[in-house]
Design a protein around this motif. Structure first.
Motif, mmCIF file in Angstrom:
data_model
loop_
_atom_site.group_PDB
_atom_site.id
_atom_site.type_symbol
_atom_site.label_atom_id
_atom_site.label_comp_id
_atom_site.label_asym_id
_atom_site.label_seq_id
_atom_site.Cartn_x
_atom_site.Cartn_y
_atom_site.Cartn_z
ATOM 1 N N ARG A 167 -11.324 -73.709 10.845
ATOM 2 C CA ARG A 167 -12.562 -73.244 10.190
ATOM 3 C C ARG A 167 -12.427 -71.779 9.781
ATOM 4 N N VAL A 168 -11.843 -70.961 10.663
ATOM 5 C CA VAL A 168 -11.633 -69.549 10.338
ATOM 6 C C VAL A 168 -10.701 -69.412 9.143
ATOM 7 N N LEU A 169 -9.608 -70.201 9.140
ATOM 8 C CA LEU A 169 -8.649 -70.142 8.035
ATOM 9 C C LEU A 169 -9.319 -70.507 6.708
ATOM 10 N N ARG A 170 -10.116 -71.557 6.712
ATOM 11 C CA ARG A 170 -10.796 -71.974 5.481
ATOM 12 C C ARG A 170 -11.797 -70.914 5.028
ATOM 13 N N LYS A 171 -12.516 -70.342 5.979
ATOM 14 C CA LYS A 171 -13.466 -69.290 5.634
ATOM 15 C C LYS A 171 -12.748 -68.094 5.012
ATOM 16 N N ARG A 172 -11.599 -67.738 5.556
ATOM 17 C CA ARG A 172 -10.856 -66.608 5.017
ATOM 18 C C ARG A 172 -10.345 -66.900 3.619
ATOM 19 N N GLN B 232 -3.874 -73.654 3.720
ATOM 20 C CA GLN B 232 -2.608 -72.952 3.614
ATOM 21 C C GLN B 232 -2.748 -71.513 4.121
ATOM 22 N N PRO B 233 -1.622 -70.847 4.457
ATOM 23 C CA PRO B 233 -1.706 -69.457 4.914
ATOM 24 C C PRO B 233 -2.373 -68.558 3.881
ATOM 25 N N THR B 234 -3.080 -67.553 4.351
ATOM 26 C CA THR B 234 -3.759 -66.629 3.431
ATOM 27 C C THR B 234 -2.724 -65.831 2.644
ATOM 28 N N LEU C 161 -0.758 -75.149 16.339
ATOM 29 C CA LEU C 161 -0.077 -73.856 16.389
ATOM 30 C C LEU C 161 -0.051 -73.190 15.021
ATOM 31 N N LYS C 162 0.190 -73.971 13.988
ATOM 32 C CA LYS C 162 0.215 -73.407 12.640
ATOM 33 C C LYS C 162 -1.148 -72.861 12.239
ATOM 34 N N GLU C 163 -2.207 -73.545 12.640
ATOM 35 C CA GLU C 163 -3.548 -73.064 12.309
ATOM 36 C C GLU C 163 -3.805 -71.701 12.946
ATOM 37 N N PHE C 164 -3.342 -71.502 14.180
ATOM 38 C CA PHE C 164 -3.509 -70.200 14.823
ATOM 39 C C PHE C 164 -2.613 -69.146 14.179
ATOM 40 N N VAL C 165 -1.374 -69.511 13.901
ATOM 41 C CA VAL C 165 -0.448 -68.555 13.298
ATOM 42 C C VAL C 165 -0.961 -68.085 11.942
ATOM 43 N N ARG C 166 -1.573 -68.986 11.201
ATOM 44 C CA ARG C 166 -2.035 -68.642 9.848
ATOM 45 C C ARG C 166 -3.252 -67.722 9.841
ATOM 46 N N ILE C 167 -3.887 -67.539 10.998
ATOM 47 C CA ILE C 167 -4.974 -66.554 11.067
ATOM 48 C C ILE C 167 -4.521 -65.344 11.899
ATOM 49 N N ASP C 168 -3.186 -65.142 11.915
ATOM 50 C CA ASP C 168 -2.581 -63.950 12.515
ATOM 51 C C ASP C 168 -2.779 -63.867 14.029
#
Length: 755
Positions: free
Chosen positions: A556-561, A608-610, A661-668
């Motif tokens: 959710r954080v990744l999509r919001k960003r 996807q990653p920011t 893990l990828k979801e966490f990595v993609r939000i730094d």
């Protein structure tokens, strides 16, 4: 290096990741045997292997030559005589449970002992009829040959019914023996591990209740049909109480007197067993006395009591089993085979531990199987071991299965010579003797309270097993109990214990943060432990618990960003945002856009990653953003996953874990996995788990290694100031001084933390 300092120790070593540790310490290449290697080893032939197999198949050849004749023979003879007398009485009594003439119980008490003497590995158990198995065989017998048995529409007389029931009992026993023999040959001795102690206890207690109910018709001398079906115990009680006015008072009074005497004397045996040289043989005394009184008082003629009747002298010729019975009783035979082995092996294990000698579960299966095959061929019924009879054999000094052979000789004497002396014995006396041996099983009700305090799951298994076996019948009940027990295992593993850890006592120890007051947590770090294997059934639960622990959903954080970046790009293009030294400043009122417009039919891009490469400024998501842009705030920068209790990870869980893990990595957020077992990384590499985002460098040896790495990695502005200082007078004991880096439960800022 570890240096002892009083009752403390000081460790000086680098911070190790798994990769760095493997680089610094050379690993040995170990050859792991393949399936074919094990197969070749299993089928290899050598003189030593042939000897080992022969001694394993015939255990008597290993212990009999080492028999201490002078020291043991007298004890075995005394034990064998006592056990043999009990075997005779229990054989006659348990035959009533099978619904066959009492004399056939003597065959079950004789042949199984002879076979076990040669093939068995326990030196102390007394093999023969067991009330639970007898009741299970009796259920199949009554179902196939009911009291109103007919052939071509014509009612069959009692003697013919007895003959048919003997054949059915022998056939069911023969089939159960074949199944046990096959399981032993195929090395299926491990099957007993699926029958927990709680399950066996609940099952045998329910079986004891069934035995009590089944003996009521002999105690009251009523004609009660067998109800071998779900809720059959209720139908049996209904039948008993509907005929209660037809009770034979003489049988009832005799039963109650015998029960009272047996219970009182057994209680005295238990209470004064340390002072008594041998337990009082109350069963033998009561039997002799009851037979004499019945004979001289002519109970059968005067009071019309049911007696044992004529016992055929000698042995009958062996018979072939009825194949048609096999087809209709396969379920009964499977239950009998498993329960008989489970009970027998459990009792044998108790004495093997007490007297310090090994047991072979697969050989026990072979011994019980051959015993039932031979016993079934000679019209006996299923055998295992009786708890009370084995207790008599061991407590009276039995050293080896020589005592079993002596007991078989006693049974043989009764069969071929003096069986006629038991003919006037009332069946109600045998029923009372059968009930008198159930005290231990009935006392197992006390385990409910004990298990409730120890383990709620085990208590539930006991209760469910008891109720299922009591109301559904022993065969269906056993299957239901095993299914429920496996369900509890699934539930335990599907809902594992997941906890957030914290540093306790300013050391390298990490415990559940809810259990201690003196805790410290690194700023921006969450340490999460899963105490269970992670597999397809619980990986979603693991994901939910992890999200709850960190306080946000990374996807959710990744999509919001990513939505915020789309909005920022549009506003920069329109001039609604201006880049300054203080960050982004909103220059005009921006019209809010809906999520659908921002998605723009490209929802997959939000995962996807920011991508910040085309922006004129680096966006710090932890700082204040323009009023029109809203993104969830993330207060942590690192997550440590403690996998020390994760014994395996299946393919399905691996895919979900990689996605998490990828979801966490993609939000730094940095992810660290610690405490993995040997071969865990190798399995991940073989499964193509690693890529540009998920790397082996995230794996560390311990939680403390990962935490120190995190603290050392952060710069002065975002993490504690770290400096290694030498403590005076501590033999070069290194300590880590921190400031602002750890927070306690009391929210006091520590000035110095020792790790």
């Amino acid at each position: 290096m570890v240096e002892p300092v009083g009752n403390h120790y000081v460790v000086a070593r680098p911070v190790y990741s798994e990769k760095l540790f493997d680089e610094e310490h050379e690993k040995l290449h170990r050859y792991h045997k393949t399936f074919w290697d094990h197969l070749k080893l299993y089928f290899r032939c050598s003189p030593e292997r042939v000897k080992k197999i022969a001694l394993g198949l015939f255990p008597v050849a290993s212990w009999l030559p080492a028999y201490h004749f002078k020291e043991w023979i007298l004890s075995d003879i005394v034990s064998g005589i006592n056990t043999g007398l009990v075997s005779v009485l229990q054989g006659l009594a348990f035959a009533l449970l099978v619904n066959v003439p009492p004399g056939y119980g003597l065959y079950a008490a004789f042949f199984s002992v002879l076979v076990y003497f040669i093939f068995g590995t326990s030196r102390h158990i007394s093999v023969g009829p067991f009330p639970v198995l007898s009741l299970m065989v009796g259920g199949a017998v009554v179902r196939l040959v009911p009291d109103d048995f007919t052939v071509n529409g014509t009612l069959v007389n009692i003697s013919k019914i007895d003959e048919e029931r003997v054949i059915v009992a022998a056939s069911v026993t023969f089939l159960a023996g074949i199944l046990q023999l096959l399981m032993g040959i195929l090395q299926f001795g491990f099957v007993v591990i699926y029958l927990s102690q709680s399950l066996i206890s609940g099952f045998t207690t329910a079986a004891a209740i069934h035995v009590v109910i089944s003996q009521l018709k002999f105690m009251f001398q009523l004609t009660v049909p067998g109800f071998n079906k779900p809720f059959g115990i209720i139908y049996t009680l209904e039948s008993v109480f509907s005929q209660i006015t037809k009770t034979n008072i003489a049988d009832l009074v005799t039963s109650l007197i015998v029960l009272l005497i047996v219970f009182v004397v057994k209680e005295l045996n238990d209470r004064y067993k340390a002072k008594l040289p041998t337990p009082i043989p109350i069963e033998l005394l009561v039997t002799v006395l009851a037979a004499l009184i019945s004979y001289f008082a002519k109970f059968e003629e005067k009071f019309n009591v049911a007696v044992v009747g004529k016992l055929e002298e000698g042995f009958q010729a062996p018979v072939a089993p009825d194949i048609s019975v096999f087809q209709r009783c396969i379920g009964d035979s499977i239950s009998i085979a498993i329960v008989g082995f489970a009970v027998g092996f459990s009792v044998a294990k108790v004495y093997s531990i007490k007297h310090d000698y090994p047991l072979d579960g697969n050989q026990e299966l072979i011994a019980f199987g051959l015993g039932n095959i031979v016993g079934g061929s000679f019209k006996g019924f299923a055998s295992s071991t009786s708890l009370s009879r084995s207790g008599v054999q061991e407590s009276t000094g039995g050293k080896t299965q020589i005592a079993g052979i002596i007991s078989a000789v006693i049974v043989l004497i009764v069969i071929v010579a003096i069986g006629f002396l038991l003919e006037p014995l009332q069946k109600s006396v045998l029923a009372s003797l059968a009930l008198g041996n159930l005290k231990g099983m009935l006392m197992q009700f006390k385990e409910i309270g004990i298990l409730w305090k120890k383990d709620k799951y085990d208590c539930a298994i006991w209760v469910v097993t008891f109720l299922a076996a009591l109301f559904l019948g022993l065969d269906i009940g056993l299957a239901a109990a095993v299914a429920f027990q496996l369900l509890t295992v699934v539930i335990r593993s599907q809902i594992p214990s997941c906890t957030v850890l914290a540093n306790v006592g300013r050391s390298d120890i990490y415990k559940n943060r809810k259990d201690y007051t003196d805790i410290y947590e690194p700023e921006g770090v969450k340490i999460f432990r899963c105490s269970s294997p992670i597999f397809f059934a619980n990986v979603e639960f693991f994901k939910e618990k992890l999200i709850t622990a960190v306080g946000f959903n990374p996807l959710r954080v990744l999509r919001k960003r990513n939505k915020a970046l789309r909005k920022i790009r549009k506003m920069l293009k329109k001039g609604e945002l201006q880049v300054t030294s203080k960050g982004l400043i909103c220059m005009a009122n921006h019209t809010p856009e809906s999520d659908e417009e921002l998605d723009n039919n490209r929802i997959e891009e939000l995962d996807q990653p920011t991508d910040l490469t085309d922006l004129p400024i680096h966006i710090d998501w932890s700082t204040d953003l323009p009023p029109t842009i809203s993104v969830p705030r993330v207060d942590i920068h690192s997550i440590v996953l403690d996998f020390s209790a994760v014994s395996f990870l299946d393919v399905s869980a691996m895919r979900v874990l990689q996605k998490i893990l990828k979801e966490f990595v993609r939000i730094d957020i940095d992810i660290y996995i610690v405490g993995t077992h040997e071969g865990f990384l190798d399995k991940l590499e073989r499964s193509a788990f690693f890529d540009e985002e998920i790397k082996p460098s995230m794996f560390f040896l311990t939680i403390h290694d990962a935490v120190l790495h995190i603290l050392l990695k952060k710069d002065i502005a975002s993490s504690p100031k770290l400096k290694l200082t030498e403590e005076k007078g501590s033999n070069n004991h290194c300590i880590i001084s921190t400031s602002r880096g750890l927070r306690s439960r009391e929210h006091k800022i520590p000035t110095e933390t020792k790790f």
